[in-house]
Design a protein around this motif. Structure first.
Motif, PDB file in Angstrom:
ATOM      1  N   GLU A 191       0.808  -1.218   0.000  1.00 51.39           N
ATOM      2  CA  GLU A 191       0.000   0.000   0.000  1.00 51.39           C
ATOM      3  C   GLU A 191       0.843   1.269   0.000  1.00 51.39           C
ATOM      4  O   GLU A 191       0.333   2.354  -0.306  1.00 51.39           O
ATOM      5  CB  GLU A 191      -0.936  -0.009   1.209  1.00 51.39           C
ATOM      6  CG  GLU A 191      -1.956  -1.148   1.173  1.00 51.39           C
ATOM      7  CD  GLU A 191      -2.942  -1.092   2.328  1.00 51.39           C
ATOM      8  OE1 GLU A 191      -2.623  -0.426   3.352  1.00 51.39           O
ATOM      9  OE2 GLU A 191      -4.016  -1.700   2.222  1.00 51.39           O
ATOM     10  N   GLY A 192       2.104   1.156   0.377  1.00 49.89           N
ATOM     11  CA  GLY A 192       2.965   2.333   0.392  1.00 49.89           C
ATOM     12  C   GLY A 192       2.811   3.195   1.626  1.00 49.89           C
ATOM     13  O   GLY A 192       3.235   4.350   1.643  1.00 49.89           O
ATOM     14  N   TYR A 193       2.215   2.654   2.662  1.00 47.22           N
ATOM     15  CA  TYR A 193       2.112   3.364   3.935  1.00 47.22           C
ATOM     16  C   TYR A 193       1.813   2.357   5.050  1.00 47.22           C
ATOM     17  O   TYR A 193       1.433   1.210   4.780  1.00 47.22           O
ATOM     18  CB  TYR A 193       1.016   4.433   3.902  1.00 47.22           C
ATOM     19  CG  TYR A 193      -0.397   3.907   3.771  1.00 47.22           C
ATOM     20  CD1 TYR A 193      -1.139   3.495   4.878  1.00 47.22           C
ATOM     21  CD2 TYR A 193      -1.012   3.820   2.514  1.00 47.22           C
ATOM     22  CE1 TYR A 193      -2.427   3.020   4.755  1.00 47.22           C
ATOM     23  CE2 TYR A 193      -2.307   3.343   2.377  1.00 47.22           C
ATOM     24  CZ  TYR A 193      -3.019   2.948   3.509  1.00 47.22           C
ATOM     25  OH  TYR A 193      -4.295   2.469   3.378  1.00 47.22           O
ATOM     26  N   ALA A 194       1.999   2.799   6.288  1.00 48.20           N
ATOM     27  CA  ALA A 194       1.703   1.945   7.439  1.00 48.20           C
ATOM     28  C   ALA A 194       1.013   2.779   8.503  1.00 48.20           C
ATOM     29  O   ALA A 194       1.309   3.969   8.677  1.00 48.20           O
ATOM     30  CB  ALA A 194       2.974   1.331   8.013  1.00 48.20           C
ATOM     31  N   ALA A 206      -0.579   6.594  14.465  1.00 50.76           N
ATOM     32  CA  ALA A 206       0.365   7.195  13.515  1.00 50.76           C
ATOM     33  C   ALA A 206       0.216   6.615  12.114  1.00 50.76           C
ATOM     34  O   ALA A 206      -0.252   5.490  11.928  1.00 50.76           O
ATOM     35  CB  ALA A 206       1.798   6.993  14.004  1.00 50.76           C
ATOM     36  N   LEU A 207       0.636   7.430  11.155  1.00 54.03           N
ATOM     37  CA  LEU A 207       0.664   7.060   9.735  1.00 54.03           C
ATOM     38  C   LEU A 207       2.034   7.425   9.189  1.00 54.03           C
ATOM     39  O   LEU A 207       2.534   8.522   9.446  1.00 54.03           O
ATOM     40  CB  LEU A 207      -0.422   7.825   8.984  1.00 54.03           C
ATOM     41  CG  LEU A 207      -0.333   7.864   7.457  1.00 54.03           C
ATOM     42  CD1 LEU A 207      -0.635   6.500   6.858  1.00 54.03           C
ATOM     43  CD2 LEU A 207      -1.299   8.922   6.901  1.00 54.03           C
ATOM     44  N   ALA A 208       2.662   6.518   8.443  1.00 49.01           N
ATOM     45  CA  ALA A 208       3.991   6.789   7.884  1.00 49.01           C
ATOM     46  C   ALA A 208       4.057   6.371   6.425  1.00 49.01           C
ATOM     47  O   ALA A 208       3.367   5.445   5.989  1.00 49.01           O
ATOM     48  CB  ALA A 208       5.068   6.037   8.673  1.00 49.01           C
ATOM     49  N   VAL A 209       4.908   7.084   5.676  1.00 46.22           N
ATOM     50  CA  VAL A 209       5.174   6.751   4.271  1.00 46.22           C
ATOM     51  C   VAL A 209       6.688   6.714   4.065  1.00 46.22           C
ATOM     52  O   VAL A 209       7.439   7.324   4.836  1.00 46.22           O
ATOM     53  CB  VAL A 209       4.556   7.794   3.314  1.00 46.22           C
ATOM     54  CG1 VAL A 209       3.041   7.817   3.461  1.00 46.22           C
ATOM     55  CG2 VAL A 209       5.151   9.173   3.555  1.00 46.22           C
ATOM     56  N   PRO A 210       7.146   6.001   3.051  1.00 46.40           N
ATOM     57  CA  PRO A 210       8.591   5.943   2.789  1.00 46.40           C
ATOM     58  C   PRO A 210       9.100   7.199   2.096  1.00 46.40           C
ATOM     59  O   PRO A 210       8.362   7.878   1.375  1.00 46.40           O
ATOM     60  CB  PRO A 210       8.726   4.723   1.872  1.00 46.40           C
ATOM     61  CG  PRO A 210       7.408   4.647   1.163  1.00 46.40           C
ATOM     62  CD  PRO A 210       6.384   5.115   2.152  1.00 46.40           C
ATOM     63  N   ILE A 211      10.362   7.498   2.327  1.00 48.01           N
ATOM     64  CA  ILE A 211      11.103   8.502   1.562  1.00 48.01           C
ATOM     65  C   ILE A 211      12.099   7.716   0.723  1.00 48.01           C
ATOM     66  O   ILE A 211      12.947   7.010   1.274  1.00 48.01           O
ATOM     67  CB  ILE A 211      11.830   9.498   2.485  1.00 48.01           C
ATOM     68  CG1 ILE A 211      10.820  10.266   3.336  1.00 48.01           C
ATOM     69  CG2 ILE A 211      12.687  10.462   1.655  1.00 48.01           C
ATOM     70  CD1 ILE A 211      11.470  11.130   4.406  1.00 48.01           C
ATOM     71  N   ARG A 212      11.982   7.821  -0.590  1.00 49.38           N
ATOM     72  CA  ARG A 212      12.791   6.994  -1.483  1.00 49.38           C
ATOM     73  C   ARG A 212      13.773   7.848  -2.274  1.00 49.38           C
ATOM     74  O   ARG A 212      13.486   8.998  -2.611  1.00 49.38           O
ATOM     75  CB  ARG A 212      11.900   6.211  -2.448  1.00 49.38           C
ATOM     76  CG  ARG A 212      10.953   5.224  -1.764  1.00 49.38           C
ATOM     77  CD  ARG A 212      10.235   4.373  -2.798  1.00 49.38           C
ATOM     78  NE  ARG A 212       9.432   3.318  -2.205  1.00 49.38           N
ATOM     79  CZ  ARG A 212       8.125   3.374  -2.025  1.00 49.38           C
ATOM     80  NH1 ARG A 212       7.466   4.454  -2.419  1.00 49.38           N
ATOM     81  NH2 ARG A 212       7.463   2.369  -1.485  1.00 49.38           N
ATOM     82  N   ASP A 213      14.922   7.242  -2.590  1.00 51.28           N
ATOM     83  CA  ASP A 213      15.894   7.959  -3.417  1.00 51.28           C
ATOM     84  C   ASP A 213      15.553   7.768  -4.889  1.00 51.28           C
ATOM     85  O   ASP A 213      14.503   7.204  -5.230  1.00 51.28           O
ATOM     86  CB  ASP A 213      17.328   7.527  -3.100  1.00 51.28           C
ATOM     87  CG  ASP A 213      17.571   6.046  -3.411  1.00 51.28           C
ATOM     88  OD1 ASP A 213      16.719   5.419  -4.076  1.00 51.28           O
ATOM     89  OD2 ASP A 213      18.620   5.528  -3.012  1.00 51.28           O
ATOM     90  N   GLY A 214      16.439   8.217  -5.760  1.00 49.85           N
ATOM     91  CA  GLY A 214      16.144   8.216  -7.186  1.00 49.85           C
ATOM     92  C   GLY A 214      15.889   6.852  -7.784  1.00 49.85           C
ATOM     93  O   GLY A 214      15.149   6.734  -8.771  1.00 49.85           O
ATOM     94  N   ASP A 215      16.476   5.796  -7.219  1.00 48.94           N
ATOM     95  CA  ASP A 215      16.259   4.458  -7.780  1.00 48.94           C
ATOM     96  C   ASP A 215      15.160   3.682  -7.058  1.00 48.94           C
ATOM     97  O   ASP A 215      14.992   2.482  -7.267  1.00 48.94           O
ATOM     98  CB  ASP A 215      17.568   3.658  -7.774  1.00 48.94           C
ATOM     99  CG  ASP A 215      18.099   3.413  -6.367  1.00 48.94           C
ATOM    100  OD1 ASP A 215      17.404   3.755  -5.395  1.00 48.94           O
ATOM    101  OD2 ASP A 215      19.220   2.885  -6.237  1.00 48.94           O
TER     102      ASP A 215
END
Length: 267
Positions: A191-194, A206-215
């Protein structure tokens, strides 16, 4: 995981022991005797004494009535990271925007072994709850950011974590069943979040999402949290997820402009 890396030939055991001693002090153990320090770190009293004497001489550890404690000089090490990585300049802007929009609290963290370590935090909350100050470390399985970060591991790394780490109940609601925890992490990956409710401490939703780098590699996580009973996970998803993802994308863009911060977040 970081602890699984092979030690290089240049590895300095004495330095590692000293750092382990500094890390063994916490809110539950702010002052300890030599024997207590040795027991917590798993060292002989003689080895612990040598490290403590060195740290005391350097000004990082103090002593009173045979009990050791940390000294303010340690803050210089944390502030060196904070300023060289330009955390305030680069990360606080997005946290401030989220807190201004939704109130409550917002944090950024990264994975440190089996824990999530908080890199930046902003809050308007005043109630007593688990501290989320920069440098705070909590078990990854019990936080929304931690689950997002675990979801970013490879299948092999995730299975190794689940097989070797034993979750402990931090509240009556903490998920400690490995099978159920695996499903929550895989759900976060899909889902791209937790979301979490009272997993780390009572009163935290709480709700969290990833921070992703260019790849596309997950290198950090961004969260928003509120009080259990005032907000629900579904409310956070409905009302805050779009803004949280937009902020995570902006932070990821900032990381391309400030490679030093990207390096320290990715380890």
């Amino acid at each position: 995981m970081a602890e699984d890396r092979e030690k290089p030939a240049e590895f300095v055991e004495a330095l590692a022991k000293g750092i382990a001693i500094l890390e063994c002090f916490d809110a539950a153990n702010p002052e300890m005797t030599l024997s207590e320090v040795a027991r917590r770190v798993g060292l002989s009293p003689a080895a612990a004494r040598r490290s403590l004497m060195t740290l005391e001489t350097l000004g990082y550890v103090g002593r009173k009535d045979k009990r050791f404690h940390l000294r303010p000089k340690l803050l210089a090490l944390g502030s060196a990271f904070y300023f060289t990585a330009r955390v305030d300049e680069i990360l606080q802007e997005d946290l401030r925007a989220l807190v201004d929009q939704f109130g409550d609290a917002s944090s950024i963290g990264t994975l440190d072994g089996e824990n999530v370590i908080y890199v930046a935090h902003l809050s308007v909350q005043r109630a007593r709850r688990a501290a989320a100050v920069p440098g705070a470390r909590y078990p990854a399985y019990a936080t929304s950011m931690g689950r997002v970060l675990l979801a970013g591991l490879s299948d092999g790394e995730l299975e190794s974590y689940l097989e070797t780490y034993e979750p402990k109940p931090l509240t009556a609601k903490t998920c400690t069943d490995r099978g159920a925890l695996r499903q929550e992490i895989l759900k976060a990956r899909q889902e791209g979040y937790a979301t979490t409710v009272d997993q780390l401490d009572y009163g935290i939703t709480a709700l969290a999402v990833p921070i992703r780098d260019g790849d596309g590699t997950t290198i950090a996580a961004l969260n928003t949290s509120g009080y259990t009973g005032i907000v629900t996970p579904q409310q956070l998803v409905t009302e805050r997820l779009p803004a949280l993802r937009q902020a995570a994308s902006h932070i990821a863009l900032q990381l391309t402009r400030y490679p030093t911060l990207r390096l320290v977040l990715s380890g």
